[in-house]
Structure formats: C-alpha cells, structure tokens
Design a protein around this motif. Sequence first.
Motif, PDB file in Angstrom:
ATOM      1  N   GLY A 395       0.850  -1.181   0.000  1.00 33.83           N
ATOM      2  CA  GLY A 395       0.000   0.000   0.000  1.00 33.83           C
ATOM      3  C   GLY A 395       0.885   1.229   0.000  1.00 33.83           C
ATOM      4  O   GLY A 395       2.112   1.139  -0.091  1.00 33.83           O
ATOM      5  N   SER A 477      -5.756   3.069   4.673  1.00 33.15           N
ATOM      6  CA  SER A 477      -4.849   2.001   4.260  1.00 33.15           C
ATOM      7  C   SER A 477      -5.319   0.610   4.658  1.00 33.15           C
ATOM      8  O   SER A 477      -4.597  -0.366   4.453  1.00 33.15           O
ATOM      9  N   GLU A 482     -10.139  -0.899   1.029  1.00 30.14           N
ATOM     10  CA  GLU A 482      -9.832  -1.393  -0.315  1.00 30.14           C
ATOM     11  C   GLU A 482     -10.974  -2.258  -0.844  1.00 30.14           C
ATOM     12  O   GLU A 482     -11.367  -2.145  -2.014  1.00 30.14           O
ATOM     13  N   SER A 509      -0.899   0.815  -6.013  1.00 29.51           N
ATOM     14  CA  SER A 509      -0.349  -0.403  -5.417  1.00 29.51           C
ATOM     15  C   SER A 509      -0.647  -1.623  -6.280  1.00 29.51           C
ATOM     16  O   SER A 509       0.208  -2.496  -6.465  1.00 29.51           O
TER      17      SER A 509
END
Length: 732
Positions: A395, A477, A482, A509
């Motif tokens: 990340g 993060s 995500e 990423s």
Amino acid sequence: MATFLYRLGRGAFRRRGLVALIWVALLFAAVFGAASAGAPTSGSFSIPGTEAQKAFDLLDKKFPGMAADGATARIVIKAPEGAKVTDPGPKAEVEKIVAGLKTGPGAEQISSVADPYQAQAVSQDGSTAYVSAKYDVSGMELKDETREALKGSGTAAKAAGLNVQIGGDALMAAPETGSGEIIGIMVAAIVLVITFGSLIAAGLPLLTALIGVGIGVSSITALANVLDLGSTTSTLAMMIGLAVGIDYALFIVSRYRVELAEGRARDEAAGRAAGTAGSAVVFAGLTVVIALVGLAVVNIPMLTKMGVAAAGTVVIAVLVALTLVPAILGFAGKKVLPAGEKSRLFGKGKPADEKKANGGTRWARFVLRRPVMVLLAGVIGLGVIAIPASKLEMGLPDDGAQPVSTTQRQAYDLLSEGFGPGFNGPLMVVVDGDKALADSTVDRIKGLEGVVAVTPPTPNESGDASVITVIPKDRPSSTQTEDLVHEIRDGSGDDVLVTGATAMNIDFSQKMNDALLPYLALVVGLAFLLLMLVFRSILVPLKAALGFLLSVVAALGAVVAVFQWGWLGSLFGVEQTGPIMSMMPIFMVGVVFGLAMDYEVFLVTRMREAYVHGERPGQAVVTGFQYSARVVVAAAVIMIAVFAGFIGASEQMVKMIGFGLAVAVFFDAFVVRMAIVPAVLALLGHKAWWLPKWLDRMLPNVDVEGESLRKHLSQSAQSPEGPDKDRELVNA
C-alpha cells in the motif's frame, strides 16, 4: 573489447591533462545549465489505465478549473476539556483560521476553503471541527510561502487554548536525504583508506564518483522543466550514481595497484586495468542500465523518467571509470603505491601462498573444503528469513504512518477520534450522467457495508456529471477500505468511477504489484543473456540470477517482519506498522540488482580469467577471492553504510527504503556472493564453465578475461619496436 579498453585507458593516462580538462568542462557546463534553468516542479503524476486516473481525466473535462488532483489540507481544531468548538470563543478562532486562509499569504494557490459550520464538519459531541482547504496545484508544487502560511494558520487559536493540528498532502515535501549521503561518504572514505592504505588512492574513487554524480544530477536539473522530470527525479540518480561511481572507480584503482605490484610501468598498468577490470565495469554497468530502463514496464511515466535519468547517470559513471580514473592515476604519480608495498591487508598484489594468504584466500579455501555445509547454511538461512515475504501486503503510507510527534499524525488521530477513521480518506465518486443516475448511485452506496456517510450529488454547470463524496468506516490504508472501493466499482457501470487519494493509492499499489513479475522476468532474463556473454557459461549466470532472487526475497521478508509485523520495530524506530510501500519491491529489485551484478561480475570475472589462463576450477575460485574479495567487501560495506544512514530518518517511507536496501545488499554481498557462489562453483567444478559448442559459436566473444589483450601484448612484445616505444619513463 579488452584491447579497445586497454588502448582507451592507456591513452587517457598519457593524455591525462586533456582528459581531465574535458571532464571538468563537462562538469562546469552541467552546473551552469542547472543554475540557469528554473527551479524544477514536482512533475506531472499519472497512472495510465487505472480507474482513478480515468476519473481525474473526466473531472478535468466536466469540471474545468476544479483541480481535482490538487493538494488538500485539513486544519483540525479540538476545544479544551469541557468546551465545544461551537462556543463563541472557539468559534471566533476557527472563523479567523478560515478568513486567514482565504485572504492571507498563498491565497492565490487556494481554490476553496470550507467553513466547518456551513459544511457540517463538526463532530457530534461538538469537541472537534476541521477546516478543509483545496489547492490548485499538487503538494510538491506549493510555494514555500503558501506552505508556511498553512503551518502558521492555527497559531492564534493555539494561543487561545485550542488544540490545532494540520494534515493532508499540502504539507508533503521531498524527503531530505542529505544526512544519509554525508554519512555514506564519510564511511566510504574510512573504508577506502583501510582498503588501500593510502589517502590518495582512497580519495580518488570518491573524487571521480562525485564528479560523475555532479554531471549527472546537474544535467537532470538543467533538463527538468524541458522534459517534465520533476524535483524528485534526481533522488534515484544521485543514490545509484554515487553507489556505482565509487564501486567502478574502486575496481579500476585496485586492479591498477595490482598491475603496478607486478612490476609494470604506470601507463601499462593503467591500460591493463582498463582492459581487464574495465571490461567488468562495462558489463556491470549494462546490467544496471537494464534494471533501471526496465522500470518502463510499470507504465507509470514518473517511474520511467526516474529510471532513464538514473541510467544516464550510470553511463556517466562507467565513462568516468574508463577515462577520468586512469587520467587522475597519471596525476597521482608514485603516491598511488603498489598494493604489495602499501597495504598488507590487500594481499600484496602477488600470488598467494600458504604463508602469505590474505583473508579472501583463507575464506575461499574454507568454502572449498566444506562447500555443502556453506551452501546449505546460506540457502536455509536466507530461506527462513524470506518466510514473512509470503504475507506481504502493499500500500502507500498515509498520515497515520507518520511519527506521533508530527502535526500530520496528530491531525489524523484527532479526526479518527472525533469523526471516525474513514474521514481521513474520503472517496470521490464521479458520475458521468444525469441527476437520476447520480441519485441511484447514492442510494446504492448507502446500502453498502462499511460506509459511514454519503453526500448528496454535486452536479456540474451542464448537469451531465456529478461528484459524490463517500466516507468509509475504516482507515484509508485498511483492507476493508480497499474492499469497499472494489465493491463500489463492481456494482457500477463504466459511467461511475471511484477516485480520490485513497482510490489512487489502491490503484497505484495494484499496478506495481501486477508489474513486479514482468519486471523481474525482463531484468533477470536480459541480465542472464548478458552474463552468458561475459562468462561463456550457462550455469554461472543461472546461479547469479537465482542467488539475486534469494537475497531480494529474504530482504523483503525482513522488511515485512519489521515494518508490517513490528518485530524489532522499536530498535529501528518503527512507530506504526502497516502495509509495505507499494514501490518498495520494484525499487529494491532495480537498485539491488545493479549492485549485486557489480559484485558478481567483478568477483567471478577474475575467477574466469584465472580459469581461462590454465588454473584448476578450485584454484581459480581462490585466485578470484585473493584479488577481488577485499574490494567487493569494501564496496558492499560502503553501500550498506549509505543505505543504513537513511534508517534514522523520521519519515517512515525513507526509513523503510534505507532498511530494505541495507539488508538486501548485506544478504547479497556477504551470503550469496561471498558464500553461496564459491560453494556452488566448488561443487560444479569444470561444469560451471560449460557452454554448448553450437551456442559458443553463436555468441560473440566479448573477451572480458582479456585473452585477446594478452595475445595482442605478446605479439607487440615480439615486434622490432616493441610495445613500449612510446612508454613514459618514470623513476622506480
């Protein structure tokens, strides 16, 4: 090639005044160009092919002047215990902050400032509020006065008893690396003095490396605005240029001293050093260039430009080693004494025997006696260290990864406490359609798990596009955020795009992760072919490539253990664990691969040279270590010191890079090259140098071991005039 480099090195030695003048002129021209050019900007950053980038492009088209990818800042204000930011006193201070940003210094770079009382940016308990500021340019492009005005925006409120902290990428600045470089140069000087036992010989690699880096970095600065290179492009070029510049000059000088110790005249010694060690320098440089230019496979323009710029600096370092180093050796005269007279540590530059064996000779003989034990210890040890790499999570660091003493980290924590961790990374959803599509998108996102709030759609002037802000439940993060980004995208069509800093980091990423294997395949594959040309062997290049992969995976395992799991984190100053920076694996591969091939080429070419000239495989290994081990160890120690100097940096990203590169060089130089390589060669024997005859006929003969050079010199010695008709006479 060895014969050509011999003539080049001897010619540079004899015409040292002209050669030195040319390089000094190039340095002054590059510095003048850099001084004349305007200050470099941050350069444009884009990630072609990603949804986040497509959304930014759509915003530029549908919302002209919005500066969607501009910097943002959040001034977080917390009232004293028992008070609220809605009370008259604190509220007046907050309104002063808003007014100061709108009209104070740097206001011309601000596109909008949101009043927290109108934007509903006050926590439910009334203890915390935040002021959002949006800038027209990226954080790296902000003027110093704009950034200083932001930093001082809460001074009066602090004096009134409020806790004011500032977060966001508007405070982002290029990492300062000067202290790390200074530490590295100081350690390099000490190591070189110990290695050579001569201040002149030790200072020569430093001087030539700094000249090469000066030309390279100054040229990058001069061309920065023309080629949109950006202010951070020179960072990688400086790091790599300094590393290989010292290494290559070190190789040439050490071989020159050995040639002098064998009784050759100074110009002849310079020519032979360039023809033998110089050949290794050329091919080592080519492998580094391949690794750096190969960054283009990632398809991120910024990384491509950084790689090409650094590759250009490496080319300069090779040319400096082949021409300027022999020229300065000519100026040094008798002060660069033969290794046998000046330093017992170097093994006296003479054939080793049992009584006068140096450390490299003794270690090589130990490995030859116990190759299986050494091989198993090295492979199993690195294999165990590499185990954490299987749990690698990538990340990009956010303000939550900053040290707790920074205002960015404290602002992050205050927002998390007052509003929830998701407020630190809001998602921007861009709808390319009418109001009905935007409203249905809002309704669908509200029903997703992990969503705290969704703002009403904000349409553009024509009403054919809207922007929606989504506040996740978890920190930016986290894997949960995500997953939420992917869930929003999976349930939407091509006319609904997710972007923002958090989404951009996720896409970046993913792109780096997808490019890692193709990049490895390209770099290792091309290097394998190049090393096959150098060593005229299949197994030696294969061993070099596999050893490099083992050391890199082990280094990644160490990085995961320390920075992701927190093992020994306090020892290295890790305050917050989290995902590994997504650039780290590819960056590590590119940098360490170049250094690893330096050590491999210089160490093994000396073995190859001894083997071609008639020594048995085992004795060739001993000869290679006798003449090259100390130089390789010195080069590795210098690089470890340079990279370890960055571990003390306050910024987590810089600390991680320094640690990862330092341990990677340590594993590759001391475990792979100094232990596994001789053990494998001892077990393979003559088979190590086997190459099918049909392939041998197909491959061009680059003659790194100098066989053609030896024949050329032998024939010249038999000619009536001899090879030394123009030799410079010196006092012995």
